[in-house]
Write a protein that holds these residues in place. Structure first.
Motif, mmCIF file in Angstrom:
data_model
loop_
_atom_site.group_PDB
_atom_site.id
_atom_site.type_symbol
_atom_site.label_atom_id
_atom_site.label_comp_id
_atom_site.label_asym_id
_atom_site.label_seq_id
_atom_site.Cartn_x
_atom_site.Cartn_y
_atom_site.Cartn_z
ATOM 1 N N TYR A 52 -1.895 -1.493 0.783
ATOM 2 C CA TYR A 52 -0.530 -1.062 0.499
ATOM 3 C C TYR A 52 0.195 -2.224 -0.174
ATOM 4 O O TYR A 52 0.315 -3.313 0.382
ATOM 5 C CB TYR A 52 0.167 -0.622 1.784
ATOM 6 C CG TYR A 52 -0.411 0.682 2.285
ATOM 7 C CD1 TYR A 52 -1.598 0.699 3.021
ATOM 8 C CD2 TYR A 52 0.195 1.892 1.986
ATOM 9 C CE1 TYR A 52 -2.156 1.896 3.441
ATOM 10 C CE2 TYR A 52 -0.348 3.094 2.412
ATOM 11 C CZ TYR A 52 -1.527 3.081 3.133
ATOM 12 O OH TYR A 52 -2.077 4.285 3.544
ATOM 13 N N SER A 98 -6.375 2.635 -3.069
ATOM 14 C CA SER A 98 -7.631 2.838 -2.358
ATOM 15 C C SER A 98 -8.725 2.052 -3.059
ATOM 16 O O SER A 98 -8.575 1.663 -4.216
ATOM 17 C CB SER A 98 -7.978 4.328 -2.303
ATOM 18 O OG SER A 98 -6.949 5.030 -1.632
ATOM 19 N N ARG A 133 0.115 2.549 -3.023
ATOM 20 C CA ARG A 133 -1.126 2.528 -2.251
ATOM 21 C C ARG A 133 -2.279 2.392 -3.240
ATOM 22 O O ARG A 133 -2.267 3.020 -4.310
ATOM 23 C CB ARG A 133 -1.259 3.812 -1.433
ATOM 24 C CG ARG A 133 -2.506 3.881 -0.597
ATOM 25 C CD ARG A 133 -2.437 5.000 0.407
ATOM 26 N NE ARG A 133 -2.534 6.330 -0.171
ATOM 27 C CZ ARG A 133 -2.615 7.442 0.550
ATOM 28 N NH1 ARG A 133 -2.590 7.371 1.872
ATOM 29 N NH2 ARG A 133 -2.706 8.608 -0.043
ATOM 30 N N ASP A 136 -6.022 7.145 5.458
ATOM 31 C CA ASP A 136 -4.909 6.233 5.195
ATOM 32 C C ASP A 136 -5.390 4.810 4.905
ATOM 33 O O ASP A 136 -4.600 3.966 4.465
ATOM 34 C CB ASP A 136 -3.933 6.194 6.380
ATOM 35 C CG ASP A 136 -3.326 7.542 6.697
ATOM 36 O OD1 ASP A 136 -2.958 7.760 7.865
ATOM 37 O OD2 ASP A 136 -3.239 8.398 5.780
ATOM 38 N N THR A 191 -1.986 7.627 12.364
ATOM 39 C CA THR A 191 -2.847 7.256 11.250
ATOM 40 C C THR A 191 -4.162 8.026 11.249
ATOM 41 O O THR A 191 -4.728 8.360 12.302
ATOM 42 C CB THR A 191 -3.148 5.752 11.270
ATOM 43 O OG1 THR A 191 -3.634 5.383 12.565
ATOM 44 C CG2 THR A 191 -1.912 4.938 10.926
ATOM 45 N N ILE A 197 3.592 4.480 9.032
ATOM 46 C CA ILE A 197 2.624 5.576 9.003
ATOM 47 C C ILE A 197 2.400 6.005 10.445
ATOM 48 O O ILE A 197 1.967 5.197 11.273
ATOM 49 C CB ILE A 197 1.294 5.164 8.362
ATOM 50 C CG1 ILE A 197 1.525 4.501 7.001
ATOM 51 C CG2 ILE A 197 0.384 6.377 8.204
ATOM 52 C CD1 ILE A 197 0.265 3.911 6.383
ATOM 53 N N ARG A 208 3.885 12.173 7.628
ATOM 54 C CA ARG A 208 3.544 11.060 8.537
ATOM 55 C C ARG A 208 4.003 9.731 7.972
ATOM 56 O O ARG A 208 4.061 8.742 8.686
ATOM 57 C CB ARG A 208 2.033 11.016 8.772
ATOM 58 C CG ARG A 208 1.462 12.227 9.482
ATOM 59 C CD ARG A 208 -0.009 12.038 9.818
ATOM 60 N NE ARG A 208 -0.858 11.924 8.626
ATOM 61 C CZ ARG A 208 -1.379 10.798 8.177
ATOM 62 N NH1 ARG A 208 -1.166 9.676 8.832
ATOM 63 N NH2 ARG A 208 -2.139 10.802 7.106
ATOM 64 N N PHE A 209 4.311 9.723 6.672
ATOM 65 C CA PHE A 209 4.730 8.504 5.994
ATOM 66 C C PHE A 209 6.248 8.480 5.862
ATOM 67 O O PHE A 209 6.867 9.479 5.453
ATOM 68 C CB PHE A 209 4.131 8.425 4.589
ATOM 69 C CG PHE A 209 2.661 8.130 4.547
ATOM 70 C CD1 PHE A 209 1.731 9.087 4.942
ATOM 71 C CD2 PHE A 209 2.195 6.894 4.112
ATOM 72 C CE1 PHE A 209 0.377 8.813 4.914
ATOM 73 C CE2 PHE A 209 0.837 6.614 4.063
ATOM 74 C CZ PHE A 209 -0.070 7.578 4.460
#
Lengths: 113, 115
Positions: free
Chosen positions: B90, B38, B36, B86, B82, B79, B64-65
């Motif tokens: 990706y 950001s 990931r 998040d 969401t 995911i 959650r992933f």
């Protein structure tokens, strides 16, 4: 390499001047070392890799890197920067007993006209 | 030959919805990695596969992933529910084997925006 440290988060050079992006690694065994480039909104592209064949490694777009075991360094250089070199550069390291390569935090290279 | 492909290239979803991101590795590559990134940040390792097994899930941020890989090829990162945090790009990569000797080849990424 067990860890990889890129010493500069941002480097700015003038077009036509040399580029130096610094990377140090820590390892207790012979590492494999890589440099990747990421242009805006793109994935990472492999520039070059070192796997113990020769300490000076030549990559694409005129970049090269030298493995210095005594300094645990693998700095990326280019003799003359071009505007198209502006991008994010990632150093990465691994080794025969590692399950994956570890990436440094990246260095943003800016080129001044 | 064909490189690593990812779909969709962009995904906008509402908070609370589930999303699935897909990665097609280079043919013959047994290892597959998810990262990931950001905005303006480095790479955050999420998970890797050797074949269909995931020996290292340490980077998944929360339950959650999840990710799976079938047939030693395509992988999906899911995911659930969401959240705005998040939102990121990706990235998927593949390599010949899951070992530190082998370079990783990256796909173009999926940009996820959670509104």
């Amino acid at each position: 390499a067990q860890s990889v440290t890129q010493l500069d988060s941002h480097v700015s050079v003038s077009e036509g001047t040399p580029v130096l992006l610094r990377c140090n690694y820590s390892s207790s065994y012979s590492p494999s070392l890589f440099w990747y480039v990421q242009h805006p909104n793109k994935g990472l592209q492999l520039l070059l890799k070192y796997t113990s064949a020769a300490t000076l490694v030549k990559g694409i777009n005129g970049f090269e890197a030298e493995f210095k075991k005594s300094e645990t360094s693998f700095h990326l250089t280019k003799p003359s920067a071009h505007m198209s070199d502006a991008a994010e550069y990632f150093c990465a390291g691994g080794g025969s007993s590692a399950s994956k390569i570890i990436f440094g935090s990246g260095t943003r290279l800016s080129i001044r006209p | 030959g064909a490189g690593v492909s990812q779909s969709p290239s962009n995904k906008v979803t509402e908070k609370g919805k589930d999303v699935e991101l897909r990665c097609d590795p280079i043919s013959g590559h047994t290892a597959l990695y998810w990262y990931r990134q950001s905005l303006g940040q480095g790479l955050e390792f999420l998970i890797y596969f050797q074949g269909n097994s995931a020996p290292d899930k340490s980077g998944l941020p929360s339950d959650r992933f999840s990710a799976e890989r079938t047939g030693g090829s395509v992988s999906t990162l899911t995911i659930q529910r969401t959240q705005q945090e998040d939102s990121a790009v990706y990235l998927c990569a593949s390599s010949l084997r899951a070992a530190g000797l082998y370079e990783q080849y990256f796909g173009p990424g999926t940009r996820l925006t959670v509104t």
